[in-house]
Design a protein around this motif. Structure first.
Motif, PDB file in Angstrom:
ATOM      1  N   ASN A  38      44.339  49.069  32.972  1.00 17.07           N
ATOM      2  CA  ASN A  38      44.154  48.960  34.416  1.00 17.07           C
ATOM      3  C   ASN A  38      44.210  50.353  35.024  1.00 17.07           C
ATOM      4  OD1 ASN A  38      47.059  49.477  35.375  1.00 17.07           O
ATOM      5  ND2 ASN A  38      47.325  47.807  33.898  1.00 17.07           N
ATOM      6  N   LEU A  39      43.800  50.442  36.277  1.00 12.66           N
ATOM      7  CA  LEU A  39      43.675  51.739  36.938  1.00 12.66           C
ATOM      8  C   LEU A  39      45.028  52.376  37.240  1.00 12.66           C
ATOM      9  CD1 LEU A  39      40.802  50.698  39.337  1.00 12.66           C
ATOM     10  CD2 LEU A  39      40.621  52.421  37.536  1.00 12.66           C
ATOM     11  N   VAL A  40      46.036  51.571  37.521  1.00 12.18           N
ATOM     12  CA  VAL A  40      47.357  52.124  37.824  1.00 12.18           C
ATOM     13  C   VAL A  40      47.966  52.743  36.569  1.00 12.18           C
ATOM     14  CG1 VAL A  40      49.649  51.616  38.728  1.00 12.18           C
ATOM     15  CG2 VAL A  40      47.662  50.443  39.665  1.00 12.18           C
ATOM     16  N   ASP A  98      38.815  44.387  33.604  1.00 13.30           N
ATOM     17  CA  ASP A  98      37.900  43.257  33.383  1.00 13.30           C
ATOM     18  C   ASP A  98      37.458  42.566  34.672  1.00 13.30           C
ATOM     19  OD1 ASP A  98      37.707  43.645  30.657  1.00 13.30           O
ATOM     20  OD2 ASP A  98      39.436  42.364  30.207  1.00 13.30           O
ATOM     21  N   PRO A  99      38.365  42.228  35.584  1.00 11.91           N
ATOM     22  CA  PRO A  99      37.894  41.617  36.836  1.00 11.91           C
ATOM     23  C   PRO A  99      36.966  42.531  37.635  1.00 11.91           C
ATOM     24  CG  PRO A  99      40.263  41.316  36.572  1.00 11.91           C
ATOM     25  CD  PRO A  99      39.829  42.265  35.509  1.00 11.91           C
ATOM     26  N   ILE A 100      37.249  43.811  37.628  1.00 11.41           N
ATOM     27  CA  ILE A 100      36.395  44.756  38.356  1.00 11.41           C
ATOM     28  C   ILE A 100      35.019  44.822  37.715  1.00 11.41           C
ATOM     29  CG2 ILE A 100      36.074  47.199  38.920  1.00 11.41           C
ATOM     30  CD1 ILE A 100      39.108  47.417  39.217  1.00 11.41           C
ATOM     31  N   PHE A 101      34.985  44.916  36.381  1.00  7.79           N
ATOM     32  CA  PHE A 101      33.691  45.029  35.688  1.00  7.79           C
ATOM     33  C   PHE A 101      32.845  43.768  35.877  1.00  7.79           C
ATOM     34  CE2 PHE A 101      35.745  48.075  32.355  1.00  7.79           C
ATOM     35  CZ  PHE A 101      35.837  49.048  33.332  1.00  7.79           C
ATOM     36  N   ARG A 102      33.507  42.593  35.859  1.00  4.05           N
ATOM     37  CA  ARG A 102      32.759  41.341  36.043  1.00  4.05           C
ATOM     38  C   ARG A 102      32.183  41.233  37.451  1.00  4.05           C
ATOM     39  NH1 ARG A 102      37.071  39.003  32.950  1.00  4.05           N
ATOM     40  NH2 ARG A 102      38.108  38.434  34.909  1.00  4.05           N
TER      41      ARG A 102
END
Length: 646
Positions: A132-134, A195-199
Motif C-alpha cells: 500500500n502507499l502508506v 489493488d483497489p486503486i489499480f482496479r
C-alpha cells in the motif's frame, strides 16, 4: 522466506547498533555482512520461485491502522517487480557490506557504519515490498533518513554535514509532492492499497478535479505530484543537486545509493504505479521529457568533472534519465531492465573507484592520477568491464555485448518506437547522451590508469591492490556487468516478458514489441556514437593530450558552463538559499530579538533591573535619611486621613 529477506537487514542493524561494543568491530562486520549475504541468497530463490515460477503472493503480517471504516494492513507484496528489486538490493548491498570490511578497516566507528548500511537496506526492501502507499511512504522516508546518516557519516567534516543536510532538504521538496499525490489517490479512490486503486483506475480516467477555480484532469495532477517525489529521490533535473554532493560519504555508501537504493526508488515507484500512470498520458509525457533532459544534462556535466567519484555520480544521474524516459513511453519492462543491469556495473565502477582511492591514500582528483594500470592491474581490468558495460559496448545485429548494451539500446529503441514528439525528443537526446557517456567514461579510464603518472611520488610508489576482501566481491559484480543483459533479455523485454512480468506492470500499448521492429540504423546508431566518443577520448587524453586544455580554453564559456554544472547550485543559492537566510536572519534579529525578547523576557528583566537600581539609591545608610522618609510617610498618611474624613 519473504519476511526473512526484508527483516534480516533490520536484525543486523539492531545488533550492530545496540550491541556494537559487545560484538566488536569484526563481530559487527561478520553479523551484518553474513545476514545480508543470506538475504541475497534467499532473494535469488524467491526470484526463481516468483518471477520464473509465477508464484506471486501477498503476505499479511498484522493490522497496522484500524480507525472506523479505514483499515490498513502491514503486508509484503511479492510479485515479479518485487522479486527483481529484492535481488538488486540485497546482492549489491551484500557486496557493499563485504567490501566495507576492507575499505573501512581503519575507521573508528565501524559498528555504527555497518548498522547504518543494514538499516538503509531494510528501508529499501520495505519500500519495494509494500502493499500500500502508506507502507511505501514509510520505506520512502526511511531511505531518506538512512541516506542522511550515511552521507554525513564523517560528521567531523563540515562538507559532509552540508552534503547530508542538502540531500535531506532537497528530498523534502519531492516528498511533499509524493505525500500530496498519495493524499490525492486516497481522495479519488478512497483507498491506499494498490489493488483497489489499480482496479478502479480505468473508471477514473476522465475524472476532473476542480481546484482554485480550474478544472484539471485528476489523474494527471496526481501522477505529476507522485513524479515530483520520484524526481527528488532519483535526482532528476531540478532536484538533482544533492546527488553529486552525496560523494562526501564513504565510497561504499556512494555505491549503495547509486546502484541499488535511494535513487532507484523513484523509478520503481513509477513502474509500480504504472496502472495509474497509464491513464495519465500527459503526466507520462512530462516523465519522458524530464528523463531525457536529465540524461542529456548530466552527461554534459560529466564531461568536465575532475573528481573520479563525481564523474560516476553524474553518469548515475544520466542513466536514471534513461530509465525515466523509458517509463514515460510506457516501456516499463525496459526501464526495470536498465535499472537491473545498471546496478551491477554502477556498483562495480564505484567500488573500483574506491579501490583506486584506497591505493592512492584517499586521492580522488583524476588530475593527480595516471599510469596506475601497472600498479593495480586487477582493479584496472574490473574498471574496464564496468566502463564497457556503462557505455553499452556490443555488436548490433548479433546481440553480443555487455549488460548495458542490451538494456540501454532497448530503452532508446522504445523511445523511437513511441512515434511521438516526446519519444523523438528522448531518442535524440539519449543518442547525444550516449556519445558523451562514452567520452567521459573513457576520459576517466585514460586519466586514471594511462599516460605518465601525475600522482604524488610517494603515493604512487606506495600504490598497491586493495585487500582481497575488497577485490573478490567485485568479480560478482563484473559477472553481472558482463552476463546479466544477455541472460535476462528474454524475460525482461523479449518474447517471455508477458509471462515474466505477469500483472506487476501495465502498459496499454506494447511499445517494447514495436521496439523490436525499428529500422537497423536505430539499433546501430548508439554503438556508432559510442565508438565516436571513445575515439575522441583516446585522441584528447592519450594520443594528443595537449588538445584537452586547448579546447577548454578555446570554448571557455561552454567549459565553465559544464564544469559549474549549468550553475544550478549558484542559481538556487541566489534565488532560494540567500533570500531564506536573509529572511531567517531578519526574523531572528528583528522579530525574535527586538520584538519578542525586547518586549518580553529581556524587556521585563531590563525594566526590573532599572527600577531596582533606582530603588537602591535610596539606601544611603544614613539614619537621618531614613527618619526623613518616615516623616514624609507620616505626613502623607495624616493628610490622606484628614481628607478622607471631610
Amino acid at each position: 522466506m519473504d519476511v526473512l529477506i526484508v527483516f534480516l537487514p533490520l536484525v543486523g542493524a539492531i545488533l550492530a547498533g545496540f550491541l556494537g561494543k559487545l560484538l566488536g568491530d569484526r563481530g559487527c562486520q561478520v553479523v551484518t555482512a553474513g545476514l545480508l549475504s543470506l538475504a541475497a541468497l534467499l532473494s535469488v530463490v524467491v526470484f526463481f520461485d516468483v518471477a520464473l515460477g509465477g508464484n506471486a503472493r501477498t503476505t499479511q503480517l498484522f493490522t497496522w491502522i484500524d480507525s472506523g471504516a479505514f483499515e490498513l494492513n502491514w503486508a509484503l507484496r511479492v510479485d515479479t517487480l518485487t522479486a527483481v528489486m529484492f535481488c538488486v538490493v540485497t546482492v549489491v548491498s551484500a557486496v557493499v557490506h563485504v567490501y566495507s570490511v576492507g575499505y573501512m578497516a581503519e575507521d573508528r566507528s565501524i559498528p555504527r557504519f555497518m548498522a547504518y548500511l543494514s538499516l538503509f537496506t531494510f528501508f529499501m526492501l520495505m519500500l519495494v515490498s509494500s502493499d500500500n502507499l502508506v507502507q511505501m511512504f514509510f520505506g520512502w522516508e526511511g531511505v531518506g533518513l538512512a541516506s542522511y546518516l550515511l552521507i554525513g557519516f564523517w560528521y567531523e567534516k563540515p562538507s559532509a554535514n552540508a552534503a547530508a543536510i542538502k540531500a535531506f532538504l532537497v528530498n523534502r521538496v519531492g516528498d511533499v509532492g509524493f505525500a500530496l499525490g498519495i493524499a490525492g489517490l486516497f481522495l479519488l479512490f478512497g483507498a491506499v492499497d494498490y489493488d483497489p486503486i489499480f482496479r478502479a483506475a480505468p473508471g477514473e480516467a476522465e475524472t476532473v478535479l476542480r481546484l482554485f477555480g480550474f478544472e484539471l484532469h485528476a489523474l494527471t495532477v496526481i501522477c505529476l505530484l507522485l513524479f515530483l517525489g520520484a524526481m527528488g529521490k532519483s535526482a532528476q533535473l531540478g532536484l538533482h543537486t544533492w546527488l553529486p554532493d552525496a560523494m562526501e560519504g564513504p565510497t561504499p555508501v556512494s555505491a549503495l545509493i547509486h546502484a541499488a537504493t535511494m535513487v532507484t526508488a523513484g523509478v520503481f515507484m513509477v513502474c509500480r504505479l504504472s496502472p495509474v500512470f497509464e491513464y495519465a498520458p500527459d503526466a507520462l509525457t512530462v516523465v519522458t521529457i524530464v528523463g531525457a533532459s536529465t540524461a542529456f544534462f548530466a552527461a554534459t556535466v560529466g564531461l568536465t568533472q575532475t573528481d573520479i567519484k563525481r564523474v560516476i555520480a553524474y553518469s548515475t544521474c544520466s542513466q536514471l534519465g534513461y530509465m525515466f524516459f523509458a517509463a514515460g513511453v510506457s516501456a516499463y519492462g525496459a526501464a526495470m531492465f536498465h535499472l537491473m543491469t545498471h546496478a551491477f556495473f554502477k556498483a562495480l565502477l564505484f567500488l573500483g573507484a574506491g579501490a583506486v582511492i584506497h591505493a592512492l591514500h584517499h586521492e580522488q582528483d583524476m588530475r593527480k592520477m595516471g599510469g596506475l594500470w601497472r600498479k593495480i592491474p586487477v582493479t584496472y581490468a574490473l574498471m574496464w568491464i564496468g566502463t564497457l558495460a556503462l557505455v553499452g559496448f556490443g555488436i548490433p545485429g548479433l546481440g553480443i555485448g555487455f549488460a548495458g548494451f542490451y538494456s540501454k539500446d532497448m530503452v532508446l529503441e522504445a523511445a523511437y518506437a513511441a512515434h511521438s514528439a516526446a519519444g523523438g525528443y528522448a531518442f535524440w537526446l539519449g543518442i547525444a547522451a550516449a556519445f558523451m557517456t562514452a567520452f567521459y567514461s573513457f576520459r576517466l579510464l585514460f586519466l586514471t590508469f594511462h599516460g605518465p603518472t601525475r600522482a604524488d611520488h610517494h603515493a604512487y610508489e606506495q600504490a598497491h591492490e586493495a585487500p582481497r576482501v575488497m577485490i573478490w566481491p567485485l568479480f560478482l559484480l563484473a559477472a553481472g556487468a558482463v552476463l546479466a543483459g544477455a541472460l535476462l533479455y528474454g524475460p525482461f523485454v523479449g518474447e517471455g516478458r508477458e509471462a515474466f512480468w505477469g500483472g506487476s506492470l501495465l502498459a496499454l500499448e506494447d511499445i517494447i514489441e514495436e521496439a523490436h521492429h525499428v529500422p537497423f540504423w536505430v539499433k546501430a546508431l548508439p554503438m556508432v556514437v559510442t565508438l565516436g566518443g571513445i575515439a575522441l577520448a583516446w585522441l584528447m587524453y592519450l594520443r594528443r593530450p595537449e588538445l584537452a586544455p586547448r579546447m577548454a580554453e578555446r570554448f571557455r564559456p561552454l567549459y565553465l558552463f559544464s564544469f559549474h554544472k549549468w550553475y544550478f547550485d549558484e542559481l538556487y543559492d541566489r534565488t532560494l538559499v540567500q533570500p531564506a537566510l536573509r529572511l531567517g536572519r531578519g526574523f531572528w534579529t528583528t522579530g525574535d530579538g527586538r520584538v519578542i525578547d525586547g518586549l518580553g523576557p529581556d524587556g521585563i528583566a531590563a525594566t526590573a533591573r532599572v527600577l531596582a537600581r533606582r530603588a537602591s539609591l535610596l539606601q544611603s545608610g544614613y539614619v537621618y535619611h531614613y527618619a526623613f522618609v518616615m516623616l514624609i510617610g507620616v505626613v502623607v498618611l495624616v493628610t490622606w486621613y484628614l481628607f478622607s474624613t471631610l
